[in-house]
Design an enzyme around this catalytic site. Structure first.
Site, PDB file in Angstrom:
ATOM      1  N   LYS A   1      -9.830  48.144 -21.630  1.00  0.00           N
ATOM      2  CA  LYS A   1     -10.864  47.877 -20.625  1.00  0.00           C
ATOM      3  C   LYS A   1     -12.083  47.178 -21.234  1.00  0.00           C
ATOM      4  O   LYS A   1     -12.668  46.284 -20.623  1.00  0.00           O
ATOM      5  CB  LYS A   1     -11.280  49.176 -19.937  1.00  0.00           C
ATOM      6  N   ASP A  44     -14.207  50.545 -12.089  1.00  0.00           N
ATOM      7  CA  ASP A  44     -12.935  51.218 -12.313  1.00  0.00           C
ATOM      8  C   ASP A  44     -12.409  51.597 -10.927  1.00  0.00           C
ATOM      9  O   ASP A  44     -13.188  51.917 -10.030  1.00  0.00           O
ATOM     10  CB  ASP A  44     -13.154  52.471 -13.167  1.00  0.00           C
ATOM     11  N   ASP A  63     -16.001  56.344 -14.815  1.00  0.00           N
ATOM     12  CA  ASP A  63     -16.239  57.791 -14.818  1.00  0.00           C
ATOM     13  C   ASP A  63     -16.933  58.286 -16.067  1.00  0.00           C
ATOM     14  O   ASP A  63     -17.280  59.458 -16.169  1.00  0.00           O
ATOM     15  CB  ASP A  63     -14.933  58.565 -14.588  1.00  0.00           C
ATOM     16  N   THR A 110      -7.967  48.283 -13.214  1.00  0.00           N
ATOM     17  CA  THR A 110      -7.085  49.398 -12.884  1.00  0.00           C
ATOM     18  C   THR A 110      -5.830  49.349 -13.744  1.00  0.00           C
ATOM     19  O   THR A 110      -5.394  48.275 -14.172  1.00  0.00           O
ATOM     20  CB  THR A 110      -6.684  49.371 -11.394  1.00  0.00           C
ATOM     21  N   GLY A 111      -5.276  50.508 -13.973  1.00  0.00           N
ATOM     22  CA  GLY A 111      -4.008  50.598 -14.693  1.00  0.00           C
ATOM     23  C   GLY A 111      -2.815  50.471 -13.766  1.00  0.00           C
ATOM     24  O   GLY A 111      -1.670  50.412 -14.211  1.00  0.00           O
ATOM     25  N   ASP A 125     -13.624  55.555 -19.494  1.00  0.00           N
ATOM     26  CA  ASP A 125     -14.188  54.206 -19.520  1.00  0.00           C
ATOM     27  C   ASP A 125     -15.293  54.037 -20.557  1.00  0.00           C
ATOM     28  O   ASP A 125     -16.030  53.047 -20.518  1.00  0.00           O
ATOM     29  CB  ASP A 125     -14.747  53.860 -18.133  1.00  0.00           C
TER      30      ASP A 125
END
Length: 717
Positions: free
Chosen positions: A588, A413, A607, A560-561, A611
């Site tokens: 994800k 992430d 994290d 990633t967003g 996630d």
């Protein structure tokens, strides 16, 4: 992929204040020292959940504590039996006809009735020293899993019964001294094993001893009172003096100091803690005094969760252990069959004496004991788990940890893992000749130091020097302005420049915007003087981790967003193999599955909260979570320090652990391949004969080698 999950805690957890009161009462009624707070808490929670059966719960808790000390009791029992049996063995050696003849003192030492005295001492060794093996025989046969205990029990029983029959009239020779020395060596081997297993758990014991015995509680009237840890409750305020251990997890209420968290996180460098900062119970306060507000105690504390997770990992089943157990069972069956075949060959086909045939059979069964095999994997598991915990790597799922050695791809992430999760100035552009970079950053930082906007805070951090600002005003949605050294300073967005028709064309600006960076401009008295580019700061450790993983032939990817431009810039900075941009949290897991569909073993690092689905989908879920949030249910491994370099450490430790397991298994099984023919008498024609005692000595030596090899496991630095 099915995951091993942590055992659920009781659904009805009692309030902390009640638990604290009961824990304190227990400490008083039991007369326990203050250092026994953990025991008091466990019992307090049990009593509050089952108030009608306090005595029963008290007994159950005592039994639980007794179970925890199982290895210590076993070690002490084997030690005691070994020394007593060894003392009893001395007269057996003196009275043994074979040894008397060997040293030429048969006539000088023998006396009337000496055979019965020899029988008496040998019976004592057989029943007292051999009792653990006889009892183990029954247990293994009941479970239909014959193992090492079965082999030893059969060997010593055969030797004892045959020799006893000779004493009372059967023609033949006794070998009580082989029986006694065999029992001695087996007891010694088990004692060494128990000590090794206990030694492998020293890291847990050290963790359990980290908590101080009491705390300086700040009372409502401001006075100070030293209280046992069991009396502390959430929201209590506690003073920690310089050099003292922090008694509970909490948040700094007042003061500033450096805190040593090395024993908990593995991070050797002390960390600065001031008002609002989190502290962990068991860490050591540095040079300043701190007043903290307690946030979690007892079983909710970081330390207790660490201990629980490590214990759970040590108890979780290892795939390699299953292999070792299967091998041990087959080895036992092979040993029993080999012993029987050896006996028949020497007695029937070779025409040897009954005593010699029995001796060969006994030696085969002794030397084939899967003692080392049974120890090969558990010791490595215990050592690696404790080693990992001491370095801030908490293993919840042993099977997943073992899979880490085969990883082909790691997906990270982005925010907070590969980056710091905060904006920072990455580029400073000077667009006029009458100003330099330092002055540009100083003016911008001075103005934005008065703003609460996240981007403004990042700009404020770009310069250590800040000047007084007059007439500060925020420009809604566009920036901020103020007077510095008599000059009108504005820090504004590109939109503000367009509105004011200010030309900001510069060939250096567009590439920065193309990288997804936020660009702001500095105006001095209405004239454009420079620009600052900001982005999520890429962590130095992130780049190091990517390089190290790629050196291990593991592909590195990022989720990633953020938009593609930002993702591309971060990917290039880190040297990633691949990245996925504009991925929503709920998508994800699908991306992880997509990578898995390529036929590769995948780890997901995040994290542990946003996630969670991706962590669960991955073959190995690695949660990066600092502070006290360690109980991440969906993760297989938790990195306490939030350092991506620890992902590399996990892979390296997994590979080193597997190597140790294979080395131990190879030694334990390979040793038997060579030893069985020797024990059966394959080289008898060349004068090579192994006695039962020598066979036991070699078996014990293989066990010690396996134990030492496991303890040599180390973390790469």
């Amino acid at each position: 992929m099915n995951k091993q999950t942590r055992k659920d805690e009781p659904a009805t957890k009692p309030p902390h204040d009640k638990v604290a009161k009961v824990a304190y009462a227990i400490s008083q009624e039991e007369g326990r020292p203050q250092g026994s707070a953990e025991k008091n808490w466990l019992e307090a929670e049990a009593r509050l959940q089952h108030p009608g059966s306090a005595h029963a719960e008290h007994q159950e808790h005592k039994e639980h504590q007794g179970h925890q000390n199982h290895h210590a009791h076993m070690a002490a029992d084997f030690r005691k039996r070994f020394w007593i049996s060894l003392v009893l063995t001395l007269p057996i050696l003196v009275l043994s006809p074979m040894l008397q003849t060997l040293v030429g003192a048969r006539e000088a030492i023998s006396f009337s009735g000496d055979t019965y005295v020899l029988f008496g001492f040998s019976s004592a060794v057989f029943w007292y020293g051999g009792w653990p093996f006889l009892k183990g025989l029954v247990t293994e046969l009941k479970s239909l899993q014959p193992g090492m205990m079965t082999l030893v029990a059969v060997a010593i029983s055969t030797a004892y019964l045959y020799s006893s029959a000779v004493v009372f009239g059967l023609t033949g020779k006794v070998f009580f001294w082989e029986l006694a020395t065999l029992v001695d060596i087996m007891l010694l081997g088990h004692w060494i094993e128990m000590k090794s297993v206990m030694g492998a758990s020293k890291a847990l014991e050290a963790l359990a001893k980290l908590m101080p015995s009491d705390a300086h509680k700040v009372m409502p009237d401001g006075s100070m009172k030293d209280v046992p840890l069991g009396e502390l409750a959430v929201d209590d305020k506690v003073l920690i003096k310089p050099g003292e251990k922090i008694p509970a997890d909490g948040v700094v209420f007042e003061g500033e100091s450096s805190v040593n968290e090395a024993m908990l996180t593995g991070e050797s460098t002390p960390v600065t803690r001031k008002a609002g900062g989190k502290v962990i119970g068991g860490s050591i306060n540095g040079e300043g005094s701190l007043t903290i507000e307690v946030k979690s105690t007892g079983k909710d504390s970081f330390l207790s969760q660490v201990i629980d997770l490590v214990k759970q990992a040590q108890e979780s089943k290892s795939k390699t252990q299953n292999l070792a157990n299967t091998a041990a069972m087959w080895l036992t069956l092979i040993a029993l069959v080999s012993g029987a075949v050896t006996f028949l060959i020497w007695l029937v086909f070779m025409g040897s004496e009954l005593a010699f045939a029995i001796e060969r059979a006994v030696t085969v069964m002794v030397i084939t004991c899967p003692h080392a095999l049974g120890l090969a994997v558990p010791l490595v598991v215990a050592v690696s788990t404790a080693l990992a915990a001491g370095n801030g790597l908490l293993i919840r799922n042993r099977a997943a940890f073992e899979n880490a050695r085969k990883l082909q791809a790691v997906i990270f992430d982005k925010t907070g893992t590969l980056t710091e999760g905060r904006f920072g100035v990455t580029d400073t552009l000077v667009l006029a000749q009458d100003i330099d970079e330092a002055t540009l950053r100083m003016y911008a930082a001075s103005v934005d130091a008065n703003s609460e906007h996240p981007i403004a805070k990042a700009i404020a951090d770009a310069s250590e020097t800040k000047l007084p600002v007059e007439n500060f005003k925020s420009i809604p949605g566009k920036g901020a302005e103020g007077r510095v050294e008599g000059k009108e300073i504005k820090v504004v967005s590109p939109g503000y420049l367009r509105e004011q028709d200010i030309d900001h064309a510069d060939q250096r600006v567009e590439p920065l915007q193309a990288q997804g960076k936020t660009v702001v401009f500095l105006l001095v008295d209405g004239k454009l003087k420079g620009a600052l580019a900001l982005a999520d700061i890429v962590r130095t450790e992130g780049k190091q981790a990517i390089d190290a993983l790629k050196a291990l032939n593991i592909r590195c990817m990022m989720l990633t967003g953020d938009n593609k431009a930002t993702a591309k810039w971060v990917s290039e900075q880190l040297g990633l193999d691949e990245y996925f941009a504009e991925v929503l949290p709920q998508d994800k897991a699908a991306k992880v599955k997509e990578v898995q569909s390529r036929g590769v073993l995948v780890a997901m690092t995040g994290d542990g909260v946003n996630d969670a689905p991706a962590l669960a989908q991955a073959d190995v879920g690695i949660a990066i979570g600092a502070g006290s949030d360690v109980a991440v249910e969906t993760a297989d491994i938790i990195l306490v320090r939030s350092n991506p370099l620890d992902v590399v450490a996990i892979v390296q430790l997994s590979r080193a652990t597997y190597r140790k397991m294979i080395q131990n298994l190879a030694w334990a099984t390979g040793y038997n391949v060579v030893a069985i023919p020797l024990a059966a008498g394959a080289l008898y024609a060349w004068g090579v004969v192994l006695s039962p005692a020598l066979g036991a000595a070699l078996m014990a030596a293989s066990t010690v080698i396996v134990a030492i090899n496991a303890r040599l496991l180390q973390m790469k630095k």
